[in-house]
Design a protein around this motif. Structure first.
Motif, PDB file in Angstrom:
ATOM      1  N   LEU A 236       0.842  -1.188   0.000  1.00 14.23           N
ATOM      2  CA  LEU A 236       0.000   0.000   0.000  1.00 14.23           C
ATOM      3  C   LEU A 236       0.882   1.244   0.000  1.00 14.23           C
ATOM      4  N   ILE A 237       0.732   2.090  -1.001  1.00 16.79           N
ATOM      5  CA  ILE A 237       1.468   3.359  -1.031  1.00 16.79           C
ATOM      6  C   ILE A 237       0.560   4.429  -1.603  1.00 16.79           C
ATOM      7  N   ASP A 238       0.389   5.510  -0.879  1.00 13.76           N
ATOM      8  CA  ASP A 238      -0.268   6.692  -1.445  1.00 13.76           C
ATOM      9  C   ASP A 238      -0.058   7.887  -0.536  1.00 13.76           C
ATOM     10  N   THR A 239      -0.470   9.053  -1.030  1.00 14.01           N
ATOM     11  CA  THR A 239      -0.300  10.290  -0.282  1.00 14.01           C
ATOM     12  C   THR A 239      -1.560  10.644   0.491  1.00 14.01           C
ATOM     13  N   LEU A 282       2.230  -5.146  -9.775  1.00  9.98           N
ATOM     14  CA  LEU A 282       2.380  -3.710  -9.559  1.00  9.98           C
ATOM     15  C   LEU A 282       3.538  -3.511  -8.600  1.00  9.98           C
ATOM     16  N   SER A 283       4.377  -2.526  -8.877  1.00  6.13           N
ATOM     17  CA  SER A 283       5.455  -2.281  -7.935  1.00  6.13           C
ATOM     18  C   SER A 283       5.702  -0.788  -7.796  1.00  6.13           C
ATOM     19  N   CYS A 284       6.318  -0.459  -6.673  1.00 10.05           N
ATOM     20  CA  CYS A 284       6.571   0.946  -6.345  1.00 10.05           C
ATOM     21  C   CYS A 284       8.024   1.270  -6.632  1.00 10.05           C
ATOM     22  N   VAL A 330      -9.741  11.680  -7.315  1.00  8.77           N
ATOM     23  CA  VAL A 330     -10.734  12.563  -6.699  1.00  8.77           C
ATOM     24  C   VAL A 330     -10.069  13.540  -5.727  1.00  8.77           C
ATOM     25  N   ASP A 331      -8.905  13.180  -5.186  1.00  6.94           N
ATOM     26  CA  ASP A 331      -8.235  14.097  -4.267  1.00  6.94           C
ATOM     27  C   ASP A 331      -7.078  14.848  -4.928  1.00  6.94           C
ATOM     28  N   GLY A 332      -7.071  14.876  -6.247  1.00  8.88           N
ATOM     29  CA  GLY A 332      -6.150  15.768  -6.943  1.00  8.88           C
ATOM     30  C   GLY A 332      -4.757  15.227  -7.206  1.00  8.88           C
ATOM     31  N   TRP A 333      -4.492  13.963  -6.871  1.00  6.34           N
ATOM     32  CA  TRP A 333      -3.186  13.347  -7.178  1.00  6.34           C
ATOM     33  C   TRP A 333      -3.123  13.072  -8.683  1.00  6.34           C
ATOM     34  N   THR A 334      -1.920  13.121  -9.257  1.00  2.24           N
ATOM     35  CA  THR A 334      -1.799  12.871 -10.693  1.00  2.24           C
ATOM     36  C   THR A 334      -0.643  11.925 -11.009  1.00  2.24           C
ATOM     37  N   LYS A 362      -8.758   1.181   0.075  1.00  3.97           N
ATOM     38  CA  LYS A 362      -7.376   1.663   0.105  1.00  3.97           C
ATOM     39  C   LYS A 362      -6.674   1.511  -1.227  1.00  3.97           C
ATOM     40  N   HIS A 363      -7.194   0.639  -2.059  1.00  5.10           N
ATOM     41  CA  HIS A 363      -6.535   0.396  -3.342  1.00  5.10           C
ATOM     42  C   HIS A 363      -7.278   1.067  -4.491  1.00  5.10           C
ATOM     43  N   GLY A 364      -8.138   2.049  -4.167  1.00  3.42           N
ATOM     44  CA  GLY A 364      -8.642   2.929  -5.218  1.00  3.42           C
ATOM     45  C   GLY A 364     -10.101   2.857  -5.562  1.00  3.42           C
ATOM     46  N   ALA A 367     -12.491   2.955  -8.905  1.00  2.00           N
ATOM     47  CA  ALA A 367     -11.735   2.600 -10.110  1.00  2.00           C
ATOM     48  C   ALA A 367     -10.337   3.213 -10.070  1.00  2.00           C
ATOM     49  N   ARG A 368      -9.407   2.529 -10.707  1.00  2.00           N
ATOM     50  CA  ARG A 368      -8.035   3.006 -10.761  1.00  2.00           C
ATOM     51  C   ARG A 368      -7.417   2.577 -12.086  1.00  2.00           C
ATOM     52  N   LEU A 369      -6.245   3.098 -12.370  1.00  2.00           N
ATOM     53  CA  LEU A 369      -5.504   2.628 -13.541  1.00  2.00           C
ATOM     54  C   LEU A 369      -4.469   1.599 -13.104  1.00  2.00           C
ATOM     55  N   TYR A 375       5.923   1.659 -13.120  1.00  2.00           N
ATOM     56  CA  TYR A 375       5.798   1.852 -11.678  1.00  2.00           C
ATOM     57  C   TYR A 375       4.497   2.595 -11.376  1.00  2.00           C
ATOM     58  N   GLY A 376       4.008   2.384 -10.157  1.00  2.00           N
ATOM     59  CA  GLY A 376       2.743   2.993  -9.752  1.00  2.00           C
ATOM     60  C   GLY A 376       2.739   4.507  -9.838  1.00  2.00           C
ATOM     61  N   TYR A 377       3.884   5.150  -9.536  1.00  2.00           N
ATOM     62  CA  TYR A 377       3.874   6.621  -9.428  1.00  2.00           C
ATOM     63  C   TYR A 377       3.655   7.314 -10.763  1.00  2.00           C
ATOM     64  N   SER A 379       1.657   5.809 -13.184  1.00  2.00           N
ATOM     65  CA  SER A 379       0.567   5.166 -13.915  1.00  2.00           C
ATOM     66  C   SER A 379      -0.671   4.813 -13.114  1.00  2.00           C
ATOM     67  N   ALA A 380      -0.502   4.347 -11.873  1.00  2.00           N
ATOM     68  CA  ALA A 380      -1.561   3.540 -11.250  1.00  2.00           C
ATOM     69  C   ALA A 380      -2.560   4.357 -10.423  1.00  2.00           C
ATOM     70  N   THR A 381      -3.003   5.486 -10.956  1.00  2.00           N
ATOM     71  CA  THR A 381      -3.890   6.408 -10.227  1.00  2.00           C
ATOM     72  C   THR A 381      -5.081   5.698  -9.577  1.00  2.00           C
ATOM     73  N   LYS A 382      -5.149   5.795  -8.242  1.00  2.00           N
ATOM     74  CA  LYS A 382      -6.266   5.224  -7.490  1.00  2.00           C
ATOM     75  C   LYS A 382      -7.351   6.286  -7.356  1.00  2.00           C
ATOM     76  N   TRP A 383      -8.563   5.889  -7.010  1.00  2.00           N
ATOM     77  CA  TRP A 383      -9.704   6.816  -6.869  1.00  2.00           C
ATOM     78  C   TRP A 383      -9.782   7.721  -8.100  1.00  2.00           C
ATOM     79  N   LEU A 384      -9.663   7.070  -9.246  1.00  2.00           N
ATOM     80  CA  LEU A 384      -9.560   7.776 -10.515  1.00  2.00           C
ATOM     81  C   LEU A 384     -10.824   8.602 -10.793  1.00  2.00           C
ATOM     82  N   TYR A 397       2.408  14.496 -10.107  1.00  2.00           N
ATOM     83  CA  TYR A 397       2.746  14.694  -8.689  1.00  2.00           C
ATOM     84  C   TYR A 397       4.208  14.374  -8.332  1.00  2.00           C
ATOM     85  N   TRP A 398       4.640  13.141  -8.594  1.00  2.00           N
ATOM     86  CA  TRP A 398       5.995  12.773  -8.139  1.00  2.00           C
ATOM     87  C   TRP A 398       7.080  13.292  -9.071  1.00  2.00           C
ATOM     88  N   ILE A 399       6.703  13.664 -10.315  1.00  2.00           N
ATOM     89  CA  ILE A 399       7.686  14.253 -11.219  1.00  2.00           C
ATOM     90  C   ILE A 399       8.051  15.644 -10.704  1.00  2.00           C
TER      91      ILE A 399
HETATM   92  N1  LIG Z   1      -4.690   8.702  -6.002  1.00  2.00           N
HETATM   93  C1  LIG Z   1      -3.485   8.138  -5.818  1.00  2.00           C
HETATM   94  N2  LIG Z   1      -3.120   7.080  -6.576  1.00  2.00           N
HETATM   95  C2  LIG Z   1      -1.916   6.497  -6.401  1.00  2.00           C
HETATM   96  C3  LIG Z   1      -1.000   6.995  -5.453  1.00  2.00           C
HETATM   97  C4  LIG Z   1      -1.401   8.115  -4.679  1.00  2.00           C
HETATM   98  O1  LIG Z   1      -0.654   8.608  -3.824  1.00  2.00           O
HETATM   99  N3  LIG Z   1      -2.642   8.657  -4.881  1.00  2.00           N
HETATM  100  N4  LIG Z   1       0.231   6.380  -5.304  1.00  2.00           N
HETATM  101  C5  LIG Z   1       0.739   5.623  -6.436  1.00  2.00           C
HETATM  102  C6  LIG Z   1       1.900   4.821  -6.126  1.00  2.00           C
HETATM  103  S1  LIG Z   1       3.356   5.657  -5.867  1.00  2.00           S
HETATM  104  C7  LIG Z   1       1.889   3.460  -6.146  1.00  2.00           C
HETATM  105  S2  LIG Z   1       3.309   2.572  -6.000  1.00  2.00           S
HETATM  106  C8  LIG Z   1       0.616   2.727  -6.317  1.00  2.00           C
HETATM  107  C9  LIG Z   1       0.393   1.774  -5.173  1.00  2.00           C
HETATM  108  O2  LIG Z   1      -0.839   1.137  -5.309  1.00  2.00           O
HETATM  109  P1  LIG Z   1      -1.404   0.245  -4.131  1.00  2.00           P
HETATM  110  O3  LIG Z   1      -1.396   1.093  -2.891  1.00  2.00           O
HETATM  111  O4  LIG Z   1      -2.752  -0.195  -4.539  1.00  2.00           O
HETATM  112  O5  LIG Z   1      -0.454  -0.912  -3.982  1.00  2.00           O
HETATM  113  O6  LIG Z   1      -0.504   3.590  -6.374  1.00  2.00           O
HETATM  114  C10 LIG Z   1      -0.314   4.766  -7.108  1.00  2.00           C
HETATM  115  N5  LIG Z   1      -1.576   5.439  -7.180  1.00  2.00           N
END
Ligand SMILES: Nc1nc2c(c(=O)[nH]1)N[C@H]1C(S)=C(S)[C@@H](COP(=O)(O)O)O[C@H]1N2
Ligand SMILES: [Mo]
Length: 520
Positions: A236-239, A282-284, A330-334, A362-364, A367-369, A375-377, A379-384, A397-399
């Protein structure tokens, strides 16, 4: 008391009046420099958020105590301090996208007033006003002339009152937390089974579900991670300090930016499109060599390329201003990646399911990508909430915080069945684990028991999917001694992992997972 009342308001009115502590924490996360934030995530792991919250609560209590002390000499300055705290809390709360300005400001004003009122009561009790003698509290000299009454009464009264106030504050906070965790979508906290696969509404719904993984894809040995990671063990990783809670009746996914035909899909719209399952690791990017920020999921979703085609995106006509796909939550992460990756044949998904269930909160949820090979940062946008086609110059965001613009997953392998520092009995020792190079697959894994001087071919489990990790096992005939074990993998294109050790920042760690064991 003020914090408790503020939490209670949040519980009663939901995200329109955000949790102050939550909002303050979120602002801290946003404001600390990227390097520091990732260091904190790496060193603290899952404790990072509880620690942040604890620090904020302690900080608030300390500033309350300071202001109360100040108020005995300079009541006006203390009140101004309360005003400043109110302003800071309100500003932090209003930065939440869901906050309603006036109700939030008013609720926090009421909270601050409650806190101030209780402080006033306590201060008067602490001075033992009009009742007792010179000293009521250690170090606190009363102002009035002494009457000779017992100091114990004042002190006990103070302690009682303080205790009651603390209890009331904690109770208010607790009630608030309970209320807010109930709403609005309860089922999302414990994901439901996805609806059975059947044609929806008379239309021909195409759903490609997968058969159970073949037995040959798993190696049964103690310590081997399961081929498909159970949702509750998924890393689990997110902001997000608190996972956004989305009501699917109100949620929609917008597809916009430089597309021919901007779209807005409801949850039902999304589920009525052709869906499929895909096994994707999926990996971080922050994962250290040998670390646990990697998992393998069986995702259910709609092909991202299908969604984009609906929006009129033609893969043969991608221009500079549509070269990046940005997912926004939904919370503005990109997060953003090259548009062509959605069309190169990989099963990039708008996923709404994990392991046969709805996405866990917790995993989005909802829907999520998920994009194989990235890597997740990136591509893998949660709560899309939005997919936007835009130019490559937009930094997600992380760029913005110093991580590499493109984030292809680096090939990695990990020893799982033997742990660093372990003492093992001589004989046959199974050395196994997982290796991954998502989208390229794994063609070979080798294990060294002499610190990399010689390498032994490991047995590979069947490849479930080139997008998934692959299990391996080497049966090591070990004699007593001290050994350095290493593992290295080769991907489906014949490229072997590099031995060069680099840290996760800025584009993912490299090097061989290395552990030391003693055989007796
Ligand atoms: N909305 C949102 N999506 C996010 C993130 C986030 O902080 N906010 N973190 C990303 C990062 S850095 C990773 S590695 C993956 C982790 O997904 P998981 O928590 O489902 O394993 O989600 C990505 N999607
Ligand atoms: Mo990540």
């Amino acid at each position: 008391m003020a914090l408790g009342v503020a939490e209670l308001f949040h519980g009663l009115f939901g995200s329109a009046i955000p949790s102050v502590i939550g909002a303050l924490g979120q602002r801290v996360i946003e404001l600390v420099p990227g390097g520091l934030a990732t260091r904190a995530i790496e060193t603290l792991g899952k404790a990072d958020i509880p620690l942040l919250v604890a620090a904020l609560v302690c900080g608030s209590l300390a500033s309350g105590a300071l202001l109360a002390t100040l108020s005995r000499r300079r009541p006006v300055a203390a009140l101004a301090g309360v005003g400043a705290l109110w302003l800071a809390g309100t500003a932090a709360a209003l930065a939440e996208p869901s906050a309603a300005a006036l109700p939030t400001a008013a609720a926090l004003l009421v909270a601050a007033a409650c806190g101030t009122w209780v402080s006033g009561l306590l201060l008067r009790a602490g001075r033992g006003e009009g009742r007792d003698t010179g000293r009521t509290m250690p170090g606190v000299r009363r102002r009035e002339a002494g009457s000779g009454a017992s100091t114990e009464v004042g002190r006990r009264g103070f302690v009682l009152l303080a205790g009651a106030a603390a209890a009331a504050g904690v109770a208010a906070a607790g009630a608030g937390r309970m209320l807010s965790s109930r709403e609005p979508s309860r089922e999302a906290a414990r994901p439901l089974r996805l609806p059975e696969d059947r044609p929806a509404g008379g239309g021909a719904r195409v759903h490609k579900s997968l058969p159970p993984p073949p037995e040959a894809a798993s190696i049964e040995v103690r310590g081997m991670p399961p081929l498909i990671t159970p949702a509750e063990d998924f890393y689990l990783i997110d902001t997000a300090l608190v996972s956004p809670r989305v009501d699917t009746r109100e949620w929609s996914l917008k597809i916009g930016g430089n597309v021919e035909n901007p779209l807005e899909l409801s949850y039902a719209d999304l589920l009525s499109m052709p869906t499929r399952e895909a096994d994707i690791t999926l990996s971080c990017v922050s994962n250290e060599v040998g670390g646990g920020l990697v998992s393998n999921g069986r995702w259910t979703g709609v092909l991202l390329s299908d969604v984009l085609r609906e929006a009129g995106v033609d893969p043969r006509r991608i221009t500079g201003s549509s070269s990046q796909i940005v997912g926004r939550s939904v919370d503005g992460w990109t997060a953003g990646f090259r548009t062509e990756l959605a069309f190169d044949g990989r099963e990039a998904l708008v996923a709404f399911g994990l392991n046969g269930n709805e996405l866990p909160l917790k995993h989005g949820y909802p829907a999520r990508l998920v994009v194989p090979g990235l890597y997740g940062y990136v591509s893998a946008t949660k709560w899309l909430s939005e997919i936007e086609l835009t130019g490559w110059d937009f930094d997600a965001y992380w760029i913005q915080r110093g991580w590499a613009k493109e984030g292809p997953v680096k090939i990695q392998s990990r020893i799982d069945t033997v742990r660093d520092g372990e003492t093992l009995p001589a004989g046959r020792i199974p050395v196994g684990g997982v290796a991954w190079a998502p989208h390229r697959g794994i063609s070979r894994v080798e294990v060294s028991t002499d610190g990399g001087r010689t390498w032994n071919e490991a047995r590979l489990a069947a490849q479930l999917d080139p997008d998934s990790w692959r299990q391996y096992l080497y049966g090591w005939d070990a004699r007593p001694g001290r050994y350095t074990l290493q593992v290295r993998a080769t991907d489906g294109e014949g490229r072997t992992q590099t031995a060069r050790r680099t840290p996760p920042h800025p584009s993912g760690a490299t090097g061989y997972h290395t552990i030391r064991v003693t055989v007796v």
